[in-house]
Scaffold this motif. Structure first.
Motif, PDB file in Angstrom:
ATOM      1  N   ILE A 185       0.870  -1.182   0.000  1.00 47.29           N
ATOM      2  CA  ILE A 185       0.000   0.000   0.000  1.00 47.29           C
ATOM      3  C   ILE A 185       0.906   1.232   0.000  1.00 47.29           C
ATOM      4  N   THR A 186       0.816   2.035  -1.048  1.00 47.01           N
ATOM      5  CA  THR A 186       1.784   3.127  -1.171  1.00 47.01           C
ATOM      6  C   THR A 186       1.144   4.517  -1.071  1.00 47.01           C
ATOM      7  N   SER A 187      -0.168   4.564  -0.820  1.00 44.03           N
ATOM      8  CA  SER A 187      -0.786   5.877  -0.552  1.00 44.03           C
ATOM      9  C   SER A 187      -2.012   5.664   0.332  1.00 44.03           C
ATOM     10  N   ALA A 188      -2.364   6.711   1.065  1.00 43.06           N
ATOM     11  CA  ALA A 188      -3.511   6.607   1.972  1.00 43.06           C
ATOM     12  C   ALA A 188      -4.793   6.322   1.181  1.00 43.06           C
ATOM     13  N   LEU A 234       0.586   3.052  10.659  1.00 41.44           N
ATOM     14  CA  LEU A 234       1.437   3.621   9.595  1.00 41.44           C
ATOM     15  C   LEU A 234       0.660   4.649   8.792  1.00 41.44           C
ATOM     16  N   VAL A 235      -0.583   4.283   8.455  1.00 42.94           N
ATOM     17  CA  VAL A 235      -1.405   5.181   7.635  1.00 42.94           C
ATOM     18  C   VAL A 235      -1.705   6.465   8.418  1.00 42.94           C
ATOM     19  N   ASP A 236      -2.022   6.320   9.722  1.00 40.78           N
ATOM     20  CA  ASP A 236      -2.308   7.505  10.539  1.00 40.78           C
ATOM     21  C   ASP A 236      -1.094   8.428  10.600  1.00 40.78           C
ATOM     22  N   ARG A 237       0.071   7.810  10.748  1.00 38.96           N
ATOM     23  CA  ARG A 237       1.289   8.612  10.955  1.00 38.96           C
ATOM     24  C   ARG A 237       1.831   9.203   9.652  1.00 38.96           C
ATOM     25  N   PHE A 238       1.767   8.419   8.551  1.00 35.25           N
ATOM     26  CA  PHE A 238       2.449   8.846   7.322  1.00 35.25           C
ATOM     27  C   PHE A 238       1.514   9.148   6.143  1.00 35.25           C
ATOM     28  N   LEU A 241       5.530  10.548   0.010  1.00 31.75           N
ATOM     29  CA  LEU A 241       6.800   9.811  -0.073  1.00 31.75           C
ATOM     30  C   LEU A 241       7.006   8.923   1.151  1.00 31.75           C
ATOM     31  N   ALA A 242       6.621   9.478   2.318  1.00 32.72           N
ATOM     32  CA  ALA A 242       6.786   8.700   3.555  1.00 32.72           C
ATOM     33  C   ALA A 242       5.862   7.481   3.544  1.00 32.72           C
ATOM     34  N   MET A 243       4.624   7.680   3.073  1.00 37.04           N
ATOM     35  CA  MET A 243       3.654   6.570   3.039  1.00 37.04           C
ATOM     36  C   MET A 243       4.141   5.468   2.097  1.00 37.04           C
ATOM     37  N   LYS A 244       4.690   5.898   0.957  1.00 36.35           N
ATOM     38  CA  LYS A 244       5.190   4.904  -0.008  1.00 36.35           C
ATOM     39  C   LYS A 244       6.315   4.070   0.628  1.00 36.35           C
ATOM     40  N   GLN A 245       7.235   4.758   1.289  1.00 39.10           N
ATOM     41  CA  GLN A 245       8.349   4.047   1.915  1.00 39.10           C
ATOM     42  C   GLN A 245       7.849   3.099   3.009  1.00 39.10           C
ATOM     43  N   ALA A 246       6.900   3.597   3.813  1.00 37.39           N
ATOM     44  CA  ALA A 246       6.373   2.772   4.910  1.00 37.39           C
ATOM     45  C   ALA A 246       5.595   1.573   4.349  1.00 37.39           C
TER      46      ALA A 246
END
Ligand SMILES: Cc1cc2nc3c(=O)[nH]c(=O)nc-3n(C[C@H](O)[C@H](O)[C@H](O)COP(=O)(O)OP(=O)(O)OC[C@H]3O[C@@H](n4cnc5c(N)ncnc54)[C@H](O)[C@@H]3O)c2cc1C
Length: 295
Positions: A212-215, A236-240, A245-250
């Motif tokens: 999953i690379t975006s909210a 992860l979704v809540d935080r990034f 870019l951060a969400m994609k990495q997470a």
């Protein structure tokens, strides 16, 4: 090459799913994205197919290009919910002529539009379930045939026992391997595999992992698959989620972690729903480089 040769040889396999363009306008860009993914040298690439059916789609064109020009085995998805025997005969002939040896035989989702068409019998519908298609494909040629399975139970099924009973029927009809619906908690897969083996289903089960690379993707993925989102993932979704870019990495890290845990627990075949994103596929492969090399 037939996928059973790859899936049964005791080595770790990493494969990717791509989807074909909906219209000719985007054919070139989709073809290029799938070529980038082929250059990563996955064990195989699967190409999805619309549940609406029809004979003018691009699934085989994309798969044929990968198979012939990149020498990567491909798996052509084929749905039957909107088809009759004539359409399936044309499709399989085209798949065979393209040199593709593997088909993922699916029913397809019963959307309200499809249900309405079926009710009015506008097309002569010859198939009710994937098993009907599997039986037909077995008679049509020397294909290696796979099917879909659902660690969290197919949404139409009454319960997991009933669902697994129909999976057994798929194998009896000629299904030689399964690919799972995406899941975000590996324990769901381990429990499911235990039940499959208990039911006497011994074919390889390829674990389907969706990075999953975006909210935005979270909502879509849950709606489409009904998959359970563990609290660890929600955090992860809540935080990034607000930072692309951060969400994609997470998201890539989470998917990598799932894959490593699967492999550590003896699951050797993993299919990544990388959604025509070569950079996502490449990152996952890079993250596993030593793990795969040391195999
Ligand atoms: C790995 C994977 C890839 C997919 N690729 C695509 C794709 O490319 N295109 C697309 O449109 N969709 C795709 N899908 C979605 C799939 O089409 C839907 O989930 C669909 O609702 C069910 O398809 P199926 O092949 O599992 O159907 P089936 O095996 O027919 O199962 C559907 C439901 O009917 C039940 N059932 C099965 N056999 C019988 C029977 N004989 N009698 C009564 N009940 C029965 C099952 O338990 C289940 O509840 C994919 C799904 C997965 C997991």
């Amino acid at each position: 090459m037939k996928l059973t040769e790859i899936l049964n040889n005791g080595k770790f396999t990493l494969s990717f799913e791509v989807f074909p363009p909906k219209t000719w306008d985007s054919f070139k860009s989709v073809k290029e994205a799938t070529e980038q993914i082929a250059k990563i040298k996955p064990s195989f690439i699967s190409v999805t197919y619309g549940a609406g059916g029809g004979i003018g789609d691009y699934t085989v064109d994309i798969a044929e290009n990968i198979e012939k020009n990149y020498n990567i085995p491909t798996l052509a998805h084929l749905t039957c919910v909107s088809s009759n025997k004539e359409i399936i005969a044309k499709k399989t002939e085209r798949i065979k002529n393209a040199g593709i040896e593997n088909i993922l035989a699916l029913r397809g989702d019963l959307t309200s539009e499809i249900l309405e068409k079926r009710k009015n019998k506008l097309n002569g519908y010859d198939y009710n379930h994937a098993t009907d298609l599997i039986k037909e494909l077995k008679q049509k040629g020397d294909f290696c045939i796979g099917g879909a399975c659902y660690p969290e139970v197919h949404p139409e099924s009454g319960n997991s026992k009933e669902d697994i009973c129909y999976l057994k029927k798929k194998t009896e009809a000629g299904c030689e391997f399964f690919i799972t619906q995406m899941f975000f908690d590996n324990n769901l897969l381990y429990n499911f595999l235990y039940k499959l083996r208990e039911a006497g289903i011994t074919v390889p089960v390829v674990a389907g992992i969706m990075p999953i690379t975006s909210a935005k993707q979270v909502e879509r993925a849950v709606k489409l698959s009904g998959s359970f989102m563990p609290q660890r993932f929600k955090n992860l979704v809540d935080r990034f989620g607000h930072n692309d870019l951060a969400m994609k990495q997470a998201g890539i890290a989470y998917a990598t972690d799932q894959i490593i845990d699967l492999y550590a627990n003896g699951i050797e075949n993993v299919h990544v729903y990388s959604m025509n994103k070569p950079e996502v596929a490449q990152s996952i492969k890079n993250n596993l480089s030593h793990i795969i090399e040391n195999d």
